[in-house]
Design a protein around this motif. Structure first.
Motif, PDB file in Angstrom:
ATOM      1  N   LEU A   1     -23.965  42.146  18.290  1.00  0.00           N
ATOM      2  CA  LEU A   1     -24.100  43.335  18.871  1.00  0.00           C
ATOM      3  C   LEU A   1     -25.461  43.729  19.516  1.00  0.00           C
ATOM      4  N   PRO A   2     -26.641  43.362  18.633  1.00  0.00           N
ATOM      5  CA  PRO A   2     -27.919  43.835  19.446  1.00  0.00           C
ATOM      6  C   PRO A   2     -28.113  43.204  20.889  1.00  0.00           C
ATOM      7  N   VAL A   3     -27.404  42.020  21.081  1.00  0.00           N
ATOM      8  CA  VAL A   3     -27.651  41.370  22.329  1.00  0.00           C
ATOM      9  C   VAL A   3     -26.433  42.049  23.369  1.00  0.00           C
TER      10      VAL A   3
ATOM     11  N   SER B   1     -19.073  48.333  16.741  1.00  0.00           N
ATOM     12  CA  SER B   1     -18.942  48.799  15.268  1.00  0.00           C
ATOM     13  C   SER B   1     -20.260  48.263  14.628  1.00  0.00           C
ATOM     14  N   PHE B   2     -21.508  48.427  15.222  1.00  0.00           N
ATOM     15  CA  PHE B   2     -22.826  48.052  14.779  1.00  0.00           C
ATOM     16  C   PHE B   2     -22.989  48.849  13.434  1.00  0.00           C
ATOM     17  N   ASP B   3     -23.172  48.059  12.425  1.00  0.00           N
ATOM     18  CA  ASP B   3     -23.395  48.692  11.001  1.00  0.00           C
ATOM     19  C   ASP B   3     -24.696  48.189  10.284  1.00  0.00           C
ATOM     20  N   THR B   4     -25.523  47.959  10.649  1.00  0.00           N
ATOM     21  CA  THR B   4     -26.822  47.723  10.024  1.00  0.00           C
ATOM     22  C   THR B   4     -27.564  49.072   9.960  1.00  0.00           C
TER      23      THR B   4
ATOM     24  N   PRO C   1     -31.522  53.165  15.022  1.00  0.00           N
ATOM     25  CA  PRO C   1     -32.152  53.939  15.900  1.00  0.00           C
ATOM     26  C   PRO C   1     -32.540  52.890  17.100  1.00  0.00           C
ATOM     27  N   GLU C   2     -32.930  51.763  16.435  1.00  0.00           N
ATOM     28  CA  GLU C   2     -33.433  50.825  17.598  1.00  0.00           C
ATOM     29  C   GLU C   2     -32.318  50.370  18.602  1.00  0.00           C
ATOM     30  N   HIS C   3     -31.093  49.967  18.019  1.00  0.00           N
ATOM     31  CA  HIS C   3     -29.745  49.824  18.591  1.00  0.00           C
ATOM     32  C   HIS C   3     -29.606  50.748  19.536  1.00  0.00           C
TER      33      HIS C   3
END
Lengths: 325, 325
Positions: free
Chosen positions: A73-75, A89-92, A97-99
């Motif tokens: 997802l970050p990419v 569904s980014f869950d880290t 904040p960075e994403h």
């Protein structure tokens, strides 16, 4: 509303089913980075190569990106937000904040709407915290997860040498939940709130004592919890542990009154037979909101905090007021 | 954010306390239609005559209207929305569309923002239904109230001749709640879901049998329920029934998957020592949103469905993403 799925794992399969429950939506297809001929969808939905995605630029209203938070997802989300409205569904938690900043840049510049971190935690649990905190600003929060399968913890066990398969259940401790309802669980340690149950299929001849010890002492994952390890057969694994149930509860307890004389407790609780299918249901509702917000010129990166509940619903404002209020 | 209170009953007193928990807000005063000298506020907040309210037009950001839904709010909210941003707790479900239209006209024409039907039901229970319905479009809902004091039902008993005081508790039936979690409570009758417990202080020499019978056969209020009536003394009433606890739960159970093979249950549950103080907490959060939305030019009548959760919170978008997501 034309929806596409990018990535076809548990969540992608869940989205495929969830969209069928929403008559205002249709599915365009699945995009995969694998050989499309190797992917068979549950409902016969067409599968396309990820390389061809730009050919669909005008045929998709929202792309639901179903990938992992560690590396996918970050990419993928910033990249796809340059050409599509997207939901992920980014869950880290620590890297949100960075994403957010990366996705916001891509979506704002291209005039798209992106909703990140959808699902239930982050997602519905998060939004229930925001409501509770707004109503009871001095309230104390506790979140309990389970009883349910943690896929990250199951994967961690599978990486141990001699382990053929594993399933890890996160189990909330009842007495801690009772303390939380009374507002007395603040400062509880990880060990006081949850236990971890591991079911492991070992390779033939493996040293079970070593495996059990490696699990129980694994930092971050298990060392801070009371962990039980049970060795089972492949058949037992298949029969008893093939589903992905989960759930949990967010408890907020605060006080009100002139001298804080009244206790008020809010609980938001989920009991899920299928964790990925529920997550998919949330992503599909967020896709509806992304499409509507983009139509109103609300571009850039959003989270569920920025979305009016009415935008998630297939019902009109009049229907909502008449039947839900 | 400068908040004023219009009407000083249980909710007005609750708002007075709730604002003190929100450092971004201050209280201007209480407006009353009674003689201001006869109203003593809990915190020494100044009391003004309702007749003088227009003199405060530029000194108030949001007016929280704390009146009854039967006759007060249908008149007061549209009237005050001509000159102020307003929040109310209008809770006559059947008349919400009409109230919405009246308030929307007044607020839109004058460029103000009005939020109606705040509280917990309508309010937080309503918004939890909208979220659940968006995620599980085929889910079934059940709402249980209590155990808690219903003021409308208590008032109905007090109107019976020979009754000096009364308190009515609405009590959910446990087995019905269990059925609801399984998605099996649809079509349950009122009698199957709640019982009603009445505590009554009778006037000396009153015919207790007649009072009990009048309560139990009262249409709409009690006839459709299993109702118990207990006669108590004034002292017992004061000692055991002077608080206004309430609460309840909205349960949504739906299925997901290719063949609806997975059951998913969402519960939103409240346990409130003080019903009016919790309602006040919601109204204060809605006041924050009304003020912010008005600042962005979002005028007219709104409900909690139209408000992004972030607008309810004193925290910044960055803080919310970092700590609540």
């Amino acid at each position: 509303m034309r929806i596409a799925i990018y990535g076809y794992g548990n969540i992608g399969r869940g989205v495929e089913c969830a969209v069928r429950q929403n008559p205002d939506m249709e599915l365009v297809g699945v995009f995969t980075r694998r050989d499309p001929r190797s992917v068979k969808t549950r409902t016969g939905l067409p599968v396309y190569s990820a390389d061809s995605v730009l050919e669909f630029k005008d045929k998709i209203d929202v792309m639901i990106i179903c990938g992992g938070s560690a590396t996918d997802l970050p990419v993928l989300t910033p990249m796809l937000a340059e050409n599509f409205n997207v939901v992920d569904s980014f869950d880290t938690h620590a890297r949100i904040p960075e994403h957010f900043a990366n996705v916001d840049r891509a979506a704002s510049e291209s005039g798209h709407t992106a909703v990140i971190s959808g699902g239930w935690d982050p997602g519905m649990f998060s939004v229930s915290r925001v409501y509770a905190n707004a109503i009871l600003p001095q309230g104390r929060f506790s979140t309990f997860w389970g009883r349910g399968v943690s896929q990250g913890h199951s994967d961690a066990i599978r990486r141990i040498s001699g382990v053929k398969d594993a399933r890890q259940y996160t189990v909330p401790i009842l007495s801690a939940m009772e303390a939380a309802v009374k507002g007395e669980a603040e400062g509880f340690t990880a060990r006081q709130m949850h236990t971890r149950e591991c079911y492991v299929v070992a390779e033939e001849g493996a040293d079970l004592e070593r495996i059990e010890n490696e699990i129980k002492t694994m930092p971050n994952y298990f060392a801070d919890y009371d962990t039980t390890v049970t060795f089972i057969t492949e058949e037992e694994m298949k029969k008893d542990h093939s589903e992905l149930p989960h759930g949990g509860v967010v408890i907020c307890t605060g006080t009100t009154g002139l001298d804080n004389e009244h206790r008020q407790t809010i609980e938001y609780r989920l009991k899920l037979d299928s964790n990925p299918e529920f997550t998919s249901g949330v992503l599909v509702a967020l896709a509806r909101a992304a499409c509507r917000m983009n139509g109103r010129g609300q571009t850039g990166c959003k989270t569920i905090f920025d979305i009016a509940p009415a935008d998630l619903s297939a019902l009109s404002a009049e229907e909502l007021r008449a039947h839900m209020l």
